[in-house]
Design an enzyme around this catalytic site. Structure first.
Site, PDB file in Angstrom:
ATOM      1  N   GLU A   1       0.790  -1.230   0.000  1.00 26.44           N
ATOM      2  CA  GLU A   1       0.000   0.000   0.000  1.00 26.44           C
ATOM      3  C   GLU A   1       0.828   1.290   0.000  1.00 26.44           C
ATOM      4  O   GLU A   1       0.857   2.006   1.005  1.00 26.44           O
ATOM      5  CB  GLU A   1      -0.937   0.024   1.219  1.00 26.44           C
ATOM      6  CG  GLU A   1      -1.914  -1.112   1.269  1.00 26.44           C
ATOM      7  CD  GLU A   1      -2.932  -0.968   2.399  1.00 26.44           C
ATOM      8  OE1 GLU A   1      -2.882   0.031   3.137  1.00 26.44           O
ATOM      9  OE2 GLU A   1      -3.775  -1.856   2.540  1.00 26.44           O
TER      10      GLU A   1
ATOM     11  N   GLU B   1      -5.060  -8.641   1.288  1.00 26.41           N
ATOM     12  CA  GLU B   1      -5.507  -8.316   2.650  1.00 26.41           C
ATOM     13  C   GLU B   1      -6.997  -8.026   2.621  1.00 26.41           C
ATOM     14  O   GLU B   1      -7.486  -7.350   1.704  1.00 26.41           O
ATOM     15  CB  GLU B   1      -4.825  -7.056   3.220  1.00 26.41           C
ATOM     16  CG  GLU B   1      -3.449  -7.282   3.767  1.00 26.41           C
ATOM     17  CD  GLU B   1      -2.874  -6.020   4.424  1.00 26.41           C
ATOM     18  OE1 GLU B   1      -3.657  -5.159   4.899  1.00 26.41           O
ATOM     19  OE2 GLU B   1      -1.642  -5.895   4.453  1.00 26.41           O
TER      20      GLU B   1
END
Ligand code: GAL
Length: 452
Positions: A173, A363
């Site tokens: 991310e 995730e």
């Protein structure tokens, strides 16, 4: 039909689907001051800032460093076949560059060997937000040299582990750590402002592609991906100003990193002056090719959709969130809206990009305040969350999206960044005083789901 409506099990996803749990070094490993490891920005941020709830520090965390064998066994016992973990850069290179810490290399060999012994496929994340503090002292991600430092670190990892590890995730991310850490100052290293944010973005985007090229060159048969956080951005009303506000947030949160990685350059919108400035600051036209890499898979990390409305008081982006609680829609104890239909749409949207070949949900998970009663944690809400979101993945898969795996966030409660130890996302409860692990009902639920 809504993805929430179906009862499913792992077999609906096919034999070759990969099921994993994801963890991260700074959140799980502990042993922060031991075995030659250098400090990371999170060790120092936790010590010096007041920004972490409950004054939590990552120094011991889940003590995964010493308990990895038990934790991997637990992963296996719950029925997973993938273990995603990250390498701590400052455990490999305590100063970020220069001397290699052999004890660090040995530790990850032990973890990888144990995974292989248990037939857990290791997915290694190279960067999950824990920049060596020594490099932050030299300017961190905004410093142009970070690309040189990162390339060296990736090279060391590829040469050390490339014969055993085939699945590599370059970055976790990039939008999260550049925006929270270098724009808003609420994550490590706590820097603020566009003068930090623009160069941090550019260097992270470059690092992602260059790191991938190094793995491609050094590791035979590597399966290379990288991860992005995605949130569907929903305008609060169909008023033009809300729709435009949602578009600006979408550009930043969803498109800023994936589009250059796919060869499209940074997103640009004439009416959104920030994007113009970013193009000029980052001289992007010189770099389009270097920012691109032909990733084998794209990691989608999804937690919630975001509803936004126009707000002229917020600089540049002129938008603000209308929280789930205010809108009275279901949400987790993080305040994040629960909406699996939005997850489905997000997967479809990412799949609609031209160069995306394969998707892994790297995730997905939720925090709810768990209660232990007589040693039992009956986390029904978390089970529901997983059920609904897995249905969304299956629905996308049935539509023809090439989704190859789903990794739950996370194996066990851990150091949840600025939330400290209060926000528990695990399938396994951790008592941070004693390090006792207790499988939550969601963990048992997964075991049953996977065993069918
Ligand atoms: C992600 C992050 C994880 C974890 C999770 C839950 O953005 O990659 O490390 O913290 O959020 O908040």
């Amino acid at each position: 039909m809504s993805p929430t409506a179906q009862h499913i099990s792992a077999k609906n996803f096919g034999k070759n689907f990969q099921w994993g749990v994801a963890v991260a070094a700074a959140q799980n490993e502990g042993a922060a001051n031991m075995y030659g490891r250098g400090l990371s920005v999170w060790d120092v941020f936790a010590r010096n800032s007041n920004k972490i709830k409950g004054k939590g520090k990552p120094t011991i965390a889940c003590d995964f460093y010493h308990r990895y064998k038990d934790d991997l066994l637990l992963t296996k016992a719950l029925g997973f076949n993938v273990f995603r973990f990250s390498i701590s850069w400052s455990r490999i290179l305590p100063d970020g560059t220069g001397k290699i810490n052999k004890e660090g290399i040995d530790f990850y060999h032990r973890v990888i060997d144990e995974c292989l012994k248990l037939e857990l496929i290791p997915y290694v994340t190279l960067y999950h937000w824990d920049l060596p503090y020594e490099l932050e002292k030299k300017g961190g991600w905004p410093n142009y040299f970070v690309n040189k430092w990162f390339n060296r670190y990736v090279t060391v990892c590829a040469e050390a582990f490339g014969n055993k590890v085939k699945n590599w995730i370059i970055m976790n991310e990039p939008f999260a750590f550049t925006s929270l850490g270098y724009m808003l100052g609420v994550h490590a290293p706590g820097k603020k402002g566009l003068d930090n944010f623009f160069p941090a973005v550019h260097h992270a985007a470059l690092a992602q592609a260059e790191g991938a090229r190094i793995i491609r060159q050094k590791v035979s048969n590597a399966n290379i991906g990288t991860t992005f956080s995605f949130s569907e951005i929903v305008p609060y009303s169909d008023k033009k100003e809300d729709v435009e506000a949602a578009n600006r947030v979408d550009i930043l949160m969803n498109r800023l990193f994936i589009e250059p990685a796919l060869g499209k350059g940074y997103p640009r919108e004439e009416s959104f002056r920030l994007t113009e400035r970013m193009h000029i600051n980052n001289k992007e036209w010189k770099y389009i090719e270097r920012l691109q890499f032909d990733f084998d898979f794209i990691g989608i990390q999804y937690y919630f959709p975001l509803t936004v409305r126009y707000n002229g008081l917020i600089p540049f982006v002129r938008a603000s969130e209308v929280k789930a609680k205010i809108r009275k829609v279901p949400h987790t104890d993080m305040g994040w809206e629960i909406n699996a239909d939005s997850f489905y749409r997000t997967i479809k949207k990412i799949w609609s990009y031209d160069n995306v070949k394969e998707i892994i949900i790297t995730e997905n998970g939720s925090f709810f305040k768990d209660e232990i009663k007589n040693g039992v944690i009956d986390d029904k809400e978390r089970i529901n969350y997983f059920q609904q979101h897995l249905n969304a993945v299956l629905k996308a898969k049935k539509d023809g999206v090439n989704v190859k795996g789903y990794f739950a966030w996370t194996l066990m409660d851990n150091f949840e960044w600025a939330e400290g130890y209060n926000a528990r996302f695990g399938l396994v409860h951790v008592d941070f005083e004693t390090q006792l692990r207790t499988i939550k009902n969601s963990g048992f639920w997964f075991r049953d789901f996977l065993s069918t």
